[in-house]
Design an enzyme around this catalytic site. Structure first.
Site, mmCIF file in Angstrom:
data_model
loop_
_atom_site.group_PDB
_atom_site.id
_atom_site.type_symbol
_atom_site.label_atom_id
_atom_site.label_comp_id
_atom_site.label_asym_id
_atom_site.label_seq_id
_atom_site.Cartn_x
_atom_site.Cartn_y
_atom_site.Cartn_z
ATOM 1 N N ILE A 61 0.862 -1.182 0.000
ATOM 2 C CA ILE A 61 0.000 0.000 0.000
ATOM 3 C C ILE A 61 0.898 1.231 0.000
ATOM 4 O O ILE A 61 1.929 1.267 0.659
ATOM 5 C CB ILE A 61 -1.002 0.030 1.175
ATOM 6 C CG1 ILE A 61 -0.320 0.046 2.529
ATOM 7 C CG2 ILE A 61 -1.969 -1.130 1.097
ATOM 8 C CD1 ILE A 61 -1.276 0.278 3.687
ATOM 9 N N SER A 62 0.494 2.200 -0.783
ATOM 10 C CA SER A 62 1.271 3.429 -0.900
ATOM 11 C C SER A 62 1.141 4.271 0.361
ATOM 12 O O SER A 62 0.250 4.054 1.188
ATOM 13 C CB SER A 62 0.789 4.238 -2.105
ATOM 14 O OG SER A 62 1.029 3.530 -3.290
#
Length: 104
Positions: free
Chosen positions: A84-85
């Site tokens: 996940i960014s």
């Protein structure tokens, strides 16, 4: 005055991504509310609709298992194939869409 990072970048002719990177890494918190407060303070998110979404959806529910203590850090998280960014990336992307609440 709370201005978005994009408006500051345009005003000073700075590369947008560089300015986001400089400010975003200061946007970590120990809770979701603190993280959102900092994302807003540093201009990563500026619209009420985006802020509301960030407040309603806690990042801790999406981090890879075993990384819950890092949920509110403004950094990407990866474990195996799960990635996940950083929250500032999502905030920047959503702000760039210039969403209009309740639009058709």
């Amino acid at each position: 005055q709370n201005r978005s990072a994009l408006s500051v970048a345009r005003e000073h002719s700075f590369p947008y991504i560089s300015l986001i990177t400089i400010m975003a890494w200061r946007s970590s918190g120990t809770t979701n509310a603190e993280m959102v407060d900092k994302l807003k303070r540093f201009g990563v998110i500026s619209s009420d609709a985006i802020e509301s979404g960030f407040r309603k959806v806690d990042r801790k529910f999406f981090v890879p298992k075993g990384n819950e203590d890092m949920a509110h850090l403004d950094q990407p998280l990866k474990e195996g194939n799960v990635h996940i960014s950083a929250p500032h990336i999502y905030g920047s992307a959503l702000e760039a869409l210039e969403l209009i609440p309740n639009s058709p």
